[in-house]
Design a protein around this motif. Structure first.
Motif, short mmCIF file in Angstrom:
data_model
loop_
_atom_site.label_atom_id
_atom_site.label_comp_id
_atom_site.label_asym_id
_atom_site.label_seq_id
_atom_site.Cartn_x
_atom_site.Cartn_y
_atom_site.Cartn_z
N ILE A 1 34.77 -30.03 41.53
CA ILE A 1 35.04 -29.11 42.65
C ILE A 1 34.90 -27.68 42.15
O ILE A 1 34.90 -27.44 40.94
CB ILE A 1 36.46 -29.29 43.25
N ARG A 2 34.79 -26.77 43.08
CA ARG A 2 34.69 -25.36 42.67
C ARG A 2 36.08 -24.80 42.37
O ARG A 2 37.06 -25.16 43.00
CB ARG A 2 34.00 -24.53 43.75
N ASN A 3 36.10 -23.91 41.40
CA ASN A 3 37.33 -23.21 41.02
C ASN A 3 37.62 -22.15 42.07
O ASN A 3 36.97 -21.11 42.11
CB ASN A 3 37.09 -22.56 39.65
N SER A 4 38.56 -22.41 42.93
CA SER A 4 38.91 -21.37 43.92
C SER A 4 40.20 -20.65 43.52
O SER A 4 40.38 -19.47 43.82
CB SER A 4 39.06 -21.98 45.31
N THR B 1 46.64 -21.94 36.27
CA THR B 1 46.79 -22.91 37.36
C THR B 1 46.25 -24.25 36.94
O THR B 1 45.24 -24.34 36.25
CB THR B 1 46.09 -22.50 38.68
N GLY B 2 46.96 -25.27 37.38
CA GLY B 2 46.55 -26.65 37.11
C GLY B 2 47.17 -27.17 35.83
O GLY B 2 47.70 -26.42 35.01
N GLY B 3 47.14 -28.51 35.71
CA GLY B 3 47.54 -29.13 34.45
C GLY B 3 49.02 -29.24 34.21
O GLY B 3 49.44 -29.56 33.10
N ILE B 4 49.84 -28.99 35.23
CA ILE B 4 51.28 -29.08 34.95
C ILE B 4 51.99 -30.15 35.76
O ILE B 4 53.19 -30.29 35.69
CB ILE B 4 52.01 -27.73 35.15
N SER B 5 51.22 -30.91 36.54
CA SER B 5 51.87 -32.06 37.18
C SER B 5 51.92 -33.18 36.13
O SER B 5 51.55 -32.97 34.97
CB SER B 5 51.11 -32.47 38.44
N GLY C 1 47.86 -26.91 40.42
CA GLY C 1 46.44 -26.73 40.72
C GLY C 1 46.12 -26.75 42.21
O GLY C 1 45.11 -26.18 42.64
N ASN C 2 46.96 -27.39 43.00
CA ASN C 2 46.65 -27.43 44.42
C ASN C 2 46.61 -26.02 44.99
O ASN C 2 47.53 -25.23 44.78
CB ASN C 2 47.70 -28.25 45.17
N GLU D 1 37.38 -30.84 35.98
CA GLU D 1 36.61 -31.05 37.21
C GLU D 1 36.07 -29.76 37.80
O GLU D 1 35.35 -29.78 38.79
CB GLU D 1 37.48 -31.78 38.24
N LEU D 2 36.41 -28.61 37.18
CA LEU D 2 36.10 -27.34 37.85
C LEU D 2 34.76 -26.76 37.45
O LEU D 2 34.37 -26.80 36.28
CB LEU D 2 37.19 -26.32 37.51
N ALA E 1 41.44 -19.42 40.72
CA ALA E 1 41.40 -18.24 39.87
C ALA E 1 41.02 -17.01 40.69
O ALA E 1 41.61 -15.94 40.53
CB ALA E 1 40.40 -18.42 38.74
P1 AMP Z 1 46.41 -30.29 38.70
O1 AMP Z 1 47.61 -29.40 38.96
O2 AMP Z 1 45.59 -29.83 37.54
O3 AMP Z 1 46.84 -31.72 38.58
O4 AMP Z 1 45.51 -30.16 39.97
C1 AMP Z 1 45.96 -30.54 41.25
C2 AMP Z 1 44.83 -30.50 42.24
O5 AMP Z 1 44.38 -29.16 42.39
C3 AMP Z 1 43.61 -31.30 41.85
O6 AMP Z 1 43.05 -31.85 43.04
C4 AMP Z 1 42.69 -30.28 41.28
O7 AMP Z 1 41.34 -30.65 41.34
C5 AMP Z 1 42.97 -29.07 42.13
N1 AMP Z 1 42.71 -27.85 41.38
C6 AMP Z 1 43.15 -27.60 40.13
N2 AMP Z 1 42.73 -26.39 39.70
C7 AMP Z 1 42.00 -25.87 40.72
C8 AMP Z 1 41.31 -24.65 40.90
N3 AMP Z 1 41.27 -23.74 39.93
N4 AMP Z 1 40.69 -24.42 42.07
C9 AMP Z 1 40.73 -25.36 43.04
N5 AMP Z 1 41.38 -26.53 42.95
C10 AMP Z 1 42.01 -26.80 41.80
#
Ligand code: AMP
Ligand code: MG
Length: 391
Positions: free
Chosen positions: A192-195, A241-245, A291-292, A179-180, A197
């Motif tokens: 959404i924007r990647n914030s 960041t992200g992908g570990i839930s 990711g949050n 989604e980034l 990183a």
């Molecule tokens: P995840 O941990 O991948 O399941 O992401 C949890 C939430 O954080 C989701 O709403 C994602 O869209 C958001 N998220 C994940 N990576 C980023 C990122 N790099 N910047 C901003 N929000 C993110």
């Protein structure tokens, strides 16, 4: 799920200090000393005047004194002072032999071309005694000290022009998620924007690390593995960041292991930031953060900074302060240790800022601290001391 405190202990167990290097004094701000530092001289190195005035004998204060010479700072006196004599002396100048007092110019009356008289009723000694601050050979700074401007002053004054410091950690940062899009792009609906990183890059830089961004891994095993391997090739710490839930596309734990890292923990009793992975590969580390945005922000401050401190040998300064909370604070869940944003006001109180949960990074704009509430507690009454990490 393990306790936050256990997570810190596990990190401490695996963290190994980086190698050290000698660098120029002008480059060592915010680095950590890898050796004790000793003074190569007394400080001050001679009895040194603290004022502009006349060096004389205290017993002679009542008398008219003959001025033998003028001693500028940086010059050695040529005359020994006897009874009824003095020498004019500038601030920082070396006291001539035979004197025990410097009278300030403001307290002196000129009585002739080469004579003066003390016109005050009493005077301090007005000079700093040789070695009163530091003795030659004395330890002036400890190994493990974070170098701030005041430490630079000490290093400079003891002649340490090339201090030995721990190497800066190299941190590789990866975002994950289909989604980034990057900040310069306009997200389509569902994107959404990647914030994270960019926030993590900045946090790493603030912690004086060398941060490199490796891009966004799309939610496929192949791409995620490739990017972890790229980042891991030359980084001391890889942060993902992200992908570990527990979502359908969250295969990151498996991929981390395929990349050769061993997972040491993967779930913490904290909120925000429950799914956090800490893994090691020889002397390399990988931290996968949720990711949050608030979760990644807070757990960088709490966990990654702990790791950075350890591998940079930083043994000083407490990470948090005890500060009274300025209002009654309540939360619903009490099964995990909670972290919430606070603002330290000018009365020294921690004021919770409006906060709606782990997606609400905007709340942290108004915060200068992260406060903690322990497992089992869901209320803190006004005035209670809470642990606050300054940010
Ligand atoms: P995840 O941990 O991948 O399941 O992401 C949890 C939430 O954080 C989701 O709403 C994602 O869209 C958001 N998220 C994940 N990576 C980023 C990122 N790099 N910047 C901003 N929000 C993110
Ligand atoms: Mg994701």
């Amino acid at each position: 799920m393990i306790l936050f405190e256990e997570a810190l202990e596990i990190i401490s167990k695996y963290a190994v200090p980086l190698a050290s290097e000698k660098i120029r004094l002008e480059d060592c701000l915010r680095r950590v000393l890898a050796t004790d530092i000793f003074s190569d001289m007394d400080m001050p190195p001679f009895d040194k005047s603290a004022v502009d005035g006349y060096a004389c004998r205290r017993n002679d204060l009542e008398k008219e004194l003959v001025v033998l010479e003028t001693i500028p700072a940086g010059k050695i006196p040529t005359k020994i002072i006897g009874n009824g004599e003095c020498s004019k002396l500038m601030t920082g100048g070396m006291l001539p032999e035979g004197t025990d007092t410097v009278i300030m110019v403001e307290d002196v009356e000129i009585t002739g071309p080469e004579t003066i008289r003390f016109k005050g009723d009493r005077t301090a000694e007005n000079f700093c005694k040789k070695a009163e601050d530091i003795k030659c050979g004395e330890k002036v700074l400890d190994k493990g000290t974070l170098i701030r401007p005041q430490e630079i002053a000490i290093l400079a004054s003891v002649g340490c022009a090339n201090p030995e410091v721990y190497r800066q950690p190299r941190i590789g940062i990866i975002s994950t998620g289909d989604e980034l899009v990057e900040p310069s792009e306009i997200p389509a609906l569902s994107q959404i924007r990647n914030s994270n990183a960019w926030q993590l890059m900045a946090q790493a830089q603030m912690a004086n690390c060398i941060a490199t961004y490796f891009g966004i891994a799309r939610d496929t095993e192949k791409e995620t593995l490739e990017i972890i391997q790229q980042a891991g090739a030359d980084s001391d710490i890889v942060i993902l960041t992200g992908g570990i839930s527990a979502g359908d596309f969250d295969f990151v734990p498996a991929v981390i292991q395929q990349a050769g890292y061993q997972i040491k923990f993967r779930s913490l009793a904290v909120q925000p930031g429950k799914p956090v992975i800490f893994a090691t590969r020889e002397k390399q580390y990988l931290v996968a953060l949720p990711g949050n945005p608030v979760s990644s922000f807070v757990q960088f401050e709490m966990l990654v900074k702990h790791l950075i401190r350890l591998i940079t040998g930083n043994s000083g300064q407490k990470m948090h302060l005890k500060i009274p909370i300025g209002v009654d604070y309540k939360r619903r869940n009490k099964t995990r240790k909670g972290f919430f944003p606070v603002y330290l006001n000018s009365d020294g109180m921690a004021m919770p800022v409006d906060y709606h949960g782990s997606a609400h990074i905007h709340s942290y704009i108004h915060a200068n601290g992260i406060a903690a509430i322990e497992i089992g507690e869901n209320e803190i009454s006004k005035g209670t001391l809470v642990d606050v990490r300054l940010i």
